[in-house]
Design a protein around this motif. Structure first.
Motif, mmCIF file in Angstrom:
data_model
loop_
_atom_site.group_PDB
_atom_site.id
_atom_site.type_symbol
_atom_site.label_atom_id
_atom_site.label_comp_id
_atom_site.label_asym_id
_atom_site.label_seq_id
_atom_site.Cartn_x
_atom_site.Cartn_y
_atom_site.Cartn_z
ATOM 1 N N THR A 111 2.621 12.745 -2.457
ATOM 2 C CA THR A 111 3.123 13.303 -1.199
ATOM 3 C C THR A 111 4.473 12.690 -0.843
ATOM 4 O O THR A 111 5.389 13.398 -0.405
ATOM 5 C CB THR A 111 2.107 13.071 -0.068
ATOM 6 O OG1 THR A 111 0.861 13.653 -0.453
ATOM 7 C CG2 THR A 111 2.578 13.689 1.233
ATOM 8 N N SER A 112 4.619 11.395 -1.066
ATOM 9 C CA SER A 112 5.902 10.740 -0.784
ATOM 10 C C SER A 112 6.986 11.222 -1.734
ATOM 11 O O SER A 112 8.147 11.353 -1.332
ATOM 12 C CB SER A 112 5.749 9.216 -0.874
ATOM 13 O OG SER A 112 4.940 8.751 0.171
ATOM 14 N N GLN A 113 6.624 11.490 -2.980
ATOM 15 C CA GLN A 113 7.608 12.031 -3.916
ATOM 16 C C GLN A 113 8.141 13.373 -3.410
ATOM 17 O O GLN A 113 9.342 13.639 -3.485
ATOM 18 C CB GLN A 113 6.983 12.188 -5.306
ATOM 19 C CG GLN A 113 6.700 10.866 -5.978
ATOM 20 C CD GLN A 113 5.847 10.995 -7.220
ATOM 21 O OE1 GLN A 113 5.155 12.001 -7.417
ATOM 22 N NE2 GLN A 113 5.870 9.979 -8.057
ATOM 23 N N ALA A 135 6.893 4.202 -1.713
ATOM 24 C CA ALA A 135 5.635 4.847 -2.098
ATOM 25 C C ALA A 135 5.830 5.747 -3.313
ATOM 26 O O ALA A 135 4.990 5.761 -4.227
ATOM 27 C CB ALA A 135 5.070 5.645 -0.926
ATOM 28 N N SER A 155 0.831 -1.200 0.000
ATOM 29 C CA SER A 155 0.000 0.000 0.000
ATOM 30 C C SER A 155 0.866 1.251 0.000
ATOM 31 O O SER A 155 1.573 1.529 0.974
ATOM 32 C CB SER A 155 -0.924 0.010 1.225
ATOM 33 O OG SER A 155 -1.521 1.282 1.389
ATOM 34 N N ASP A 156 0.792 2.026 -1.090
ATOM 35 C CA ASP A 156 1.598 3.247 -1.160
ATOM 36 C C ASP A 156 1.156 4.274 -0.127
ATOM 37 O O ASP A 156 1.987 4.984 0.446
ATOM 38 C CB ASP A 156 1.580 3.841 -2.569
ATOM 39 C CG ASP A 156 0.201 4.233 -3.064
ATOM 40 O OD1 ASP A 156 -0.801 3.663 -2.606
ATOM 41 O OD2 ASP A 156 0.127 5.113 -3.950
ATOM 42 N N ASN A 157 -0.144 4.345 0.159
ATOM 43 C CA ASN A 157 -0.613 5.276 1.192
ATOM 44 C C ASN A 157 -0.044 4.903 2.552
ATOM 45 O O ASN A 157 0.393 5.770 3.319
ATOM 46 C CB ASN A 157 -2.145 5.285 1.247
ATOM 47 C CG ASN A 157 -2.756 5.994 0.063
ATOM 48 O OD1 ASN A 157 -2.257 7.018 -0.383
ATOM 49 N ND2 ASN A 157 -3.832 5.442 -0.461
ATOM 50 N N GLN A 201 5.766 4.156 -6.600
ATOM 51 C CA GLN A 201 4.424 3.765 -7.029
ATOM 52 C C GLN A 201 3.588 4.973 -7.477
ATOM 53 O O GLN A 201 2.418 4.826 -7.808
ATOM 54 C CB GLN A 201 3.685 3.050 -5.897
ATOM 55 C CG GLN A 201 4.269 1.703 -5.551
ATOM 56 C CD GLN A 201 3.405 1.001 -4.533
ATOM 57 O OE1 GLN A 201 2.265 0.622 -4.836
ATOM 58 N NE2 GLN A 201 3.911 0.841 -3.323
ATOM 59 N N HIS A 205 3.063 7.834 -5.523
ATOM 60 C CA HIS A 205 2.440 8.536 -4.394
ATOM 61 C C HIS A 205 3.034 9.936 -4.311
ATOM 62 O O HIS A 205 4.192 10.118 -3.928
ATOM 63 C CB HIS A 205 2.684 7.746 -3.108
ATOM 64 C CG HIS A 205 1.898 8.214 -1.941
ATOM 65 N ND1 HIS A 205 2.410 9.083 -1.013
ATOM 66 C CD2 HIS A 205 0.627 7.938 -1.552
ATOM 67 C CE1 HIS A 205 1.496 9.309 -0.084
ATOM 68 N NE2 HIS A 205 0.394 8.626 -0.399
ATOM 69 N N GLY A 233 3.692 5.732 2.704
ATOM 70 C CA GLY A 233 3.913 7.164 2.908
ATOM 71 C C GLY A 233 3.625 7.606 4.325
ATOM 72 O O GLY A 233 4.400 8.364 4.923
#
Length: 190
Positions: free
Chosen positions: A133-135, A126, A95-97, A129, A131, A100
């Motif tokens: 915010t993670s980027q 994340a 799960s990427d969420n 994938q 995501h 993150g």
């Protein structure tokens, strides 16, 4: 279904029947109905209970949703450690969420020991994938690395994730930040 009227009350009734028989997906669906008050009276406690039961069965979305409620203290006592455990379960399932959110807990030392390397690892998983915010958080960590922090990273990677975030969101500031990073570090080898 096309052409059929939506009946939230009936959907909740059917979810309840299946949830009582132990179906994790139905427990998740009914939990979300309670969390949002769709077809049932809104009830965070019941949502948390149902998410918790489905999470124990290994449902990745229920693990994430339960972790969110634990982190926020919605329907359950606020508990960052319990949130981290459930984010980890969901993160380990891809799960990427969850990856993150777990990264943020590691970065801030909430519910887990503060470990920037673990934050970096989960932000990276994340971000790969898509995501957004993670980027963005990963780019920040990568730039701090370029400024002397000990993480295995380069400014070029930071620019790559900023550019990905810009493409996904259409955010002009992300694009400009990526160009600025590339410009600032262009003279240094990646």
């Amino acid at each position: 279904c096309d052409g059929l009227p939506q009946d939230d009350d009936e959907a909740a009734r059917l979810y309840r029947r299946a949830a009582e028989q132990g179906h994790a997906l139905a427990q998740l669906g009914l939990g979300r109905a309670y969390a949002e008050g769709i077809g049932v009276r809104q009830d965070d406690r019941e949502a948390a209970r149902l998410f918790g039961v489905a999470a124990e069965q290994g449902d990745v979305d229920a693990q994430f949703d339960y972790a969110v409620l634990c982190a926020l203290g919605r329907g359950v006592a606020q508990d960052d450690a319990k949130a981290a455990r459930n984010y980890r379960l969901a993160a380990d399932q891809g799960s990427d969420n969850a990856q993150g959110n777990l990264a943020l807990l590691y970065a801030r030392g909430r519910g887990v020991p503060q470990k920037i390397g673990e934050a970096f690892r989960f932000f990276h998983l994340a971000a790969e994938q898509g995501h957004v915010t993670s980027q963005l958080y990963l780019s920040k960590l990568l730039l701090e690395t370029a400024a002397g922090r000990a993480l295995p990273a380069t400014p070029g990677e930071a620019a790559r994730f900023l550019a990905q975030a810009a493409r996904q969101t259409g955010n002009e500031q992300c694009r400009l930040d990526a160009l600025a990073v590339l410009s600032k570090y262009a003279h240094e080898p990646d």
